[in-house]
Motif scaffolding. Structure first.
Motif, short mmCIF file in Angstrom:
data_model
loop_
_atom_site.label_atom_id
_atom_site.label_comp_id
_atom_site.label_asym_id
_atom_site.label_seq_id
_atom_site.Cartn_x
_atom_site.Cartn_y
_atom_site.Cartn_z
N THR A 191 66.84 -7.57 19.62
CA THR A 191 68.90 -7.59 19.49
C THR A 191 68.94 -9.08 19.51
O THR A 191 68.48 -10.20 19.73
CB THR A 191 68.51 -7.31 21.73
OG1 THR A 191 67.71 -5.49 21.88
CG2 THR A 191 70.08 -7.37 21.31
N THR A 204 69.47 -12.93 31.73
CA THR A 204 69.15 -11.55 30.93
C THR A 204 67.93 -12.28 30.33
O THR A 204 67.46 -12.57 29.70
CB THR A 204 70.52 -12.09 29.98
OG1 THR A 204 71.80 -12.35 29.94
CG2 THR A 204 70.07 -10.49 29.37
N TYR A 237 72.25 -11.88 20.04
CA TYR A 237 72.86 -11.76 21.56
C TYR A 237 73.69 -12.78 20.58
O TYR A 237 73.57 -13.64 20.11
CB TYR A 237 72.25 -12.41 22.34
CG TYR A 237 71.03 -11.77 23.09
CD1 TYR A 237 71.50 -11.08 23.91
CD2 TYR A 237 69.67 -11.56 22.83
CE1 TYR A 237 70.46 -10.10 24.94
CE2 TYR A 237 69.08 -10.96 23.43
CZ TYR A 237 70.12 -9.68 24.25
OH TYR A 237 68.96 -8.96 24.98
N GLU A 238 74.97 -12.44 20.51
CA GLU A 238 76.68 -13.48 20.22
C GLU A 238 76.27 -15.08 21.75
O GLU A 238 76.87 -14.22 22.93
CB GLU A 238 78.00 -12.75 20.38
CG GLU A 238 77.48 -12.38 19.11
CD GLU A 238 79.12 -10.80 19.20
OE1 GLU A 238 80.15 -11.27 19.96
OE2 GLU A 238 79.05 -10.34 18.53
N PHE A 250 68.22 -16.63 28.81
CA PHE A 250 67.94 -15.48 28.47
C PHE A 250 66.23 -16.21 28.72
O PHE A 250 65.07 -16.62 28.66
CB PHE A 250 67.68 -15.71 26.73
CG PHE A 250 69.33 -15.23 26.53
CD1 PHE A 250 69.14 -14.49 26.46
CD2 PHE A 250 69.87 -16.46 26.12
CE1 PHE A 250 70.95 -13.85 25.47
CE2 PHE A 250 71.00 -16.43 26.32
CZ PHE A 250 71.80 -14.94 26.25
N THR A 309 68.84 -14.18 17.42
CA THR A 309 68.58 -12.93 18.02
C THR A 309 66.38 -12.87 18.22
O THR A 309 65.53 -13.94 18.14
CB THR A 309 68.10 -12.29 16.80
OG1 THR A 309 69.37 -12.30 16.28
CG2 THR A 309 67.47 -10.65 16.43
N ALA A 327 66.14 -11.24 27.88
CA ALA A 327 66.01 -10.74 26.50
C ALA A 327 65.36 -9.23 26.01
O ALA A 327 64.09 -8.59 26.42
CB ALA A 327 65.44 -11.94 25.41
N THR A 361 74.83 -16.34 16.65
CA THR A 361 73.91 -15.88 17.45
C THR A 361 72.24 -16.21 17.63
O THR A 361 71.74 -16.68 16.41
CB THR A 361 74.24 -14.09 16.37
OG1 THR A 361 73.13 -14.58 15.49
CG2 THR A 361 75.38 -13.67 15.89
N GLN A 374 74.07 -19.22 30.27
CA GLN A 374 73.60 -17.90 30.55
C GLN A 374 71.99 -18.66 30.06
O GLN A 374 71.21 -18.96 29.35
CB GLN A 374 73.79 -16.71 29.01
CG GLN A 374 73.47 -15.65 29.37
CD GLN A 374 73.35 -14.70 30.73
OE1 GLN A 374 73.23 -14.85 31.97
NE2 GLN A 374 75.08 -14.50 31.03
#
Length: 459
Positions: free
Chosen positions: A454, A448, A456-457, A423, A11, A450, A9, A421
């Motif tokens: 939060t 995305t 994120y997986e 971020f 964060t 950020a 993950t 992806q």
């Protein structure tokens, strides 16, 4: 039953929706690493975050990896050591050297400002306390573990990383981190296509995940000559009989200004008036350029000439003498966003006079005094008092250590493999959204923005 735990993950503990406080926590089922450990700056509600506990167990944190030595990326490190962290802090050698200068200056300013607040009674806290002191910095620096660019470093059985030059400031680097069978690229801050002092950022060919800064994601830098702009402001201020005050970042920006002003002086493009460098931190950083020749594009001769024709100010008593000296002059003083440092003493004496010019030469985060000055504030608060703003406020945006939107897209265009992806972080709302739209529209990549706090997986 299949194990539903994600491989790892990510964060965002800072630097999300803002340009300060960069901290990214990468966790697997067994390990956790922090990429950057920056201080929040700007608006009061952002600065208050520095006093909150991080949502992580410091005892379980295995390593910190720094992209570079700016305060918003390294300034929280002494707090981390206060809380018991004693693992490695990975960095390039110049980043370690820059960080030590930055942290010691930050601690000194915090202690001095706290003392003034307690003496002047303008703090709501009784007594006011610094976030950290020089003793905390003493505990932090031995933790540094330095490595070359392109050198792979094994952290544990799940993670290894290497640094790639990012062209932002002295020692700055991308972090290419391999976690299990995936590659994550942390951009830190990305330099420009044709930087004045640095080499251009290294091209990255592929990454499964990319964390990308977006400081100037919504704008393009002016293409005008910085030499011509600075020359014009110097002459304009001299014609008024005033002082040209340049709040400056100590790392890279002060060195760029010194190089340009010295060139203009030797070409006789500006008159022979005194030039003062009143940032002890900037003086110390300038010396590092001679020690880290592999990390910038200047020759030894150019490094030495940066200090030609400049009067160096280290002691506060010298600052007072410069302020009392009549006549036109150029003063370069920290800090770049006017958040603290020597520049405040100059502003208190000079900001009321319309003959003077305050020239801002870098990004001004929301809520900083620099941002307020640019927005047309009629008064500014410094050390508990308000001062009327009558001086001319100007900005040179062509001097920037950050790539603009076109630079970022140019850098992204060299990827041979599309990331799963992207971020976006390290940007304010408008810049983040503008860059997200540009990346999705022109490159077709998943992107995305950020969000702070939060997780994120990543698979």
């Amino acid at each position: 039953m299949l194990n539903s735990t994600p491989p790892f993950t990510l964060t965002f503990l800072g630097g999300a929706g803002t340009v300060t406080g960069s901290k990214l926590l990468l966790k697997t089922d067994k390990h956790q690493v922090l990429i950057d450990c920056g201080l929040f700056q700007g608006l009061k509600q952002m600065r208050l975050l520095n006093w909150q506990n991080l949502p992580l167990n410091v005892e379980e944190l295995e390593a910190v990896i720094l992209t570079h030595g700016h305060l918003d990326h390294c300034g929280y490190l002494p707090v981390l050591t206060q809380k018991g962290y004693n693992g490695p802090i990975y960095a390039t050698t110049p980043t370690r050297d820059v960080t030590e200068i930055i942290l010691r200056d930050s601690a000194k300013i915090q202690v001095e400002d706290t003392a003034k607040a307690n003496h002047g009674g303008y703090s709501k806290h009784h007594p006011a306390k610094p976030l950290y002191t020089s003793e905390d910095v003493d505990l932090t620096m031995p933790l540094f573990d330095t490595h070359l660019d392109n050198e792979w470093v094994i952290i544990n059985e799940d993670m290894k990383f290497c640094f790639r030059k990012s062209g932002h400031i002295l020692g700055s680097a991308f972090v290419e981190l391999r976690c299990k069978d995936r590659t994550i690229m942390f951009s830190g801050d990305i330099g420009r296509r044709k930087p004045l002092l640095m080499e251009p950022p290294a091209f990255i060919r592929e990454a499964d995940y990319l964390v990308l800064e977006s400081t100037y994601g919504d704008r393009l830098h002016e293409q005008t000559s910085t030499y011509d702009e600075l020359q014009a402001y110097v002459r304009h201020t001299i014609d008024k009989g005033g002082v040209l005050l340049i709040p400056s970042f100590a790392v890279e920006r002060a060195q760029e200004l010194l190089l340009i002003l010295n060139t203009l002086r030797e070409e006789r493009s500006i008159p022979n008036i005194p030039i003062y460098l009143d940032t002890p931190m900037g003086i110390d950083v300038t010396k590092l350029y001679l020690h880290h020749r592999d990390w910038h594009s200047l020759s030894d001769a150019e490094c030495r000439t940066m200090m030609n024709n400049v009067q160096v100010i280290r002691e506060f008593e010298q600052t007072l003498r410069v302020l009392d000296k009549p006549g036109p002059k150029i003063v370069i003083a920290g800090s770049g966003m006017v958040t603290g440092g020597r520049v405040l003493y100059y502003l208190q004496r000079l900001i009321h006079d319309a003959n003077n010019t305050v020239l801002l030469v870098g990004f001004q985060a929301l809520g900083t005094r620099g941002s307020l000055l640019l927005s047309g504030a009629t008064e500014i608060k410094m050390q508990g008092n308000y001062y009327p703003v009558n001086a001319e406020i100007q900005q040179i945006s062509s001097l920037s250590a950050h790539g603009d939107q076109a630079d970022l897209l140019w850098w992204l265009s060299h990827f041979k493999k599309v990331p799963l992806q992207v971020f976006l972080n390290h940007g304010e709302a408008q810049a983040l959204e503008a860059l997200r739209l540009k990346i999705t529209d022109t490159l077709g990549w998943g992107c995305t923005i950020a969000e702070m706090g939060t997780t994120y997986e990543l698979h």
